[in-house]
Design an enzyme around this catalytic site. Structure first.
Site, PDB file in Angstrom:
ATOM      1  NE  ARG A  84      37.706  68.487  37.663  1.00 11.19           N
ATOM      2  CZ  ARG A  84      37.865  69.644  38.276  1.00 11.19           C
ATOM      3  NH1 ARG A  84      36.940  70.570  38.150  1.00 11.19           N
ATOM      4  NH2 ARG A  84      38.944  69.884  38.977  1.00 11.19           N
ATOM      5  CG  ASP A  97      37.888  74.050  36.974  1.00 12.83           C
ATOM      6  OD1 ASP A  97      37.418  73.597  38.018  1.00 12.83           O
ATOM      7  OD2 ASP A  97      38.883  74.797  36.928  1.00 12.83           O
TER       8      ASP A  97
END
Ligand code: AMP
Length: 426
Positions: A84, A97
């Site tokens: 990420r 996430d």
């Protein structure tokens, strides 16, 4: 060990694989035990940049001996391991996430860690998977907001508020709430002491062949969403009390309810004005809130209030749209993926038309033809009407001047969607 719920989301790359990998890494954490994991849920991006891809979401129930800030640090480590990249762009597409939604019963308010997660109750994409693995938890969260069904009880509640000299902001809806409804609730709470929401799928505003029976309903989710936006109480009347068998009285606004949607849906606005009138009589609001999304409806209600000397103010709020421009609507949930993709053409064609008008075009027929051409290019679309009308009288304009509104209704498969855009020509 503390019981905690973790939200997982991905909208970049191989989303399923990203979530599976994150799950494996969470499982491998020494101080974390996975108790349950939900199925995967597909959802449209919310509050993300235009063109953001759809999300795949899931929720995990874990038991952990880690303090919440340490759990967050380890989850962020996993996000980093899975590549990420943190950019300055808010809500940019991301491979993975991970959010702590709940941590026991604790309330935490640190600069980088807020628990319960601030958007927990506002986000259907978390509520659905959470409901699957923790139905009792959702139920107890939903119970934080009172629901009143009986009209007599509602009247009592209103009297108590009035005795305290408090103002009432009222948001009438058919439920299955989305951010469009929530924007009305937030405004009502800003303007008034008490915000009341009604959830009532009104049978008399549906035609015999329409979707009354299959209209989406989820009171528990609505309660959570309404609460998160600041609503104080939900009025959830019963059909049999609103319309007993011997019911005879209807309210009808002439002329402006006849064209556009009134032509395609005979009796629709009569049903709307009747129910809204009844709701106003029960709730006695100071201000009632409607969305510009239903432009004709808002105009018809304003006229009813003015013509019948009703003692309240009507506020019309802007249209809230999805990231790709589609106006939010409970009926969007009917669309299959292809129809959903095609439906973005509505706002695109309206914006294009607005630009044409801004560059000097005044011939309605030409603009309507252009909008129809854009919409007809989508396989699943079937146009009901496209019109350019005076914004107050709703009379068709041959030549565009003054305050006008471009308004349309289009079928995508079996789902009829509406949209509009106001324009001002000096
Ligand atoms: P409904 O539940 O569809 O009857 O809508 C209840 C209220 O929410 C109406 O006043 C609608 O105009 C308003 N509303 C629905 N969709 C939106 C939206 N996308 N943006 C703003 N208001 C909306």
């Amino acid at each position: 060990m503390v019981e905690s719920y973790i939200g997982l989301g991905s909208n970049l790359g191989d989303r399923r694989k990203n979530i599976e990998k994150a799950l494996e890494l969470i499982k491998a954490l020494p101080a974390v035990k996975i108790v349950k994991s939900s199925s995967l849920y597909e959802s449209r991006p919310q509050g993300c940049p235009a063109g953001s891809p759809d999300f795949l979401n899931s929720v995990l129930k874990i038991k952990t001996s880690l303090p919440a800030p340490e759990l967050l640090r380890q989850l962020q480590d996993i996000e980093n391991k899975l590549g990420r990249k943190r950019t300055s762009q808010r809500n940019a597409p991301r491979g993975i996430d991970l959010d702590i939604l709940l941590y026991g019963r604790q309330k935490i308010n640190l600069p980088r860690l807020k628990i319960p997660h601030p958007r927990l109750k506002e986000r259907a994409f978390v509520l659905k998977p959470l409901k699957e693995i923790a139905p009792r938890l959702i139920h107890s969260l939903a119970e934080e907001i009172p629901v009143i069904s009986k009209i007599a009880r509602m009247r009592q509640f209103i009297q108590e508020i009035k005795k305290q000299d408090k103002t009432i902001g009222f948001v009438p809806t058919m439920g299955y709430l989305h951010q469009g409804h929530l924007s009305l609730i937030k405004q009502a709470k800003k303007d008034c002491d008490i915000c009341l929401l009604s959830v009532f799928v009104n049978p008399i505003q549906f035609g015999p062949q329409e979707d009354y029976k299959k209209y989406p309903r989820d009171l528990e989710q609505d309660r959570l969403l309404a609460r998160s936006a600041g609503c104080d109480c939900v009025f959830y009347p019963e059909v049999k009390e609103m319309y007993p068998e011997d019911y005879l009285t209807y309210v009808e606004v002439d002329k402006i309810s006849q064209g556009l949607c009134g032509r395609s849906r005979p009796g629709h606005f009569r049903g709307v004005t009747t129910v809204v009138n009844k709701l106003f009589n029960i709730v006695q609001p100071d201000i009632a809130y409607f969305g510009q999304k239903d432009y004709q409806q808002a105009l018809v209600i304003k006229r009813m209030v003015s013509d019948l000397n009703m003692p309240l103010k009507i506020k019309v709020m802007p249209i809230i749209r999805e990231a790709d421009g589609l106006a939010m609507s409970s009926r969007n949930s009917y669309l299959n993926p292809q129809e959903r993709e095609d439906a973005a053409v509505l706002e695109q064609s309206l914006c294009k038309a607005k630009r044409l008008i801004e560059s000097g075009e005044r011939d309605s027929a030409k603009i309507i033809a252009k909008i129809k051409e854009d919409i007809a290019a989508k396989d699943s679309a079937n146009i009901d009407y496209v019109s350019i009308v005076n914004s107050k009288t709703l009379e068709e304009l041959k030549t565009i001047r003054g305050d006008a509104v471009i308004t349309l209704a289009v079928w995508f498969g079996k789902t009829r969607l509406i949209d509009n855009m106001t324009i001002r020509c000096l």
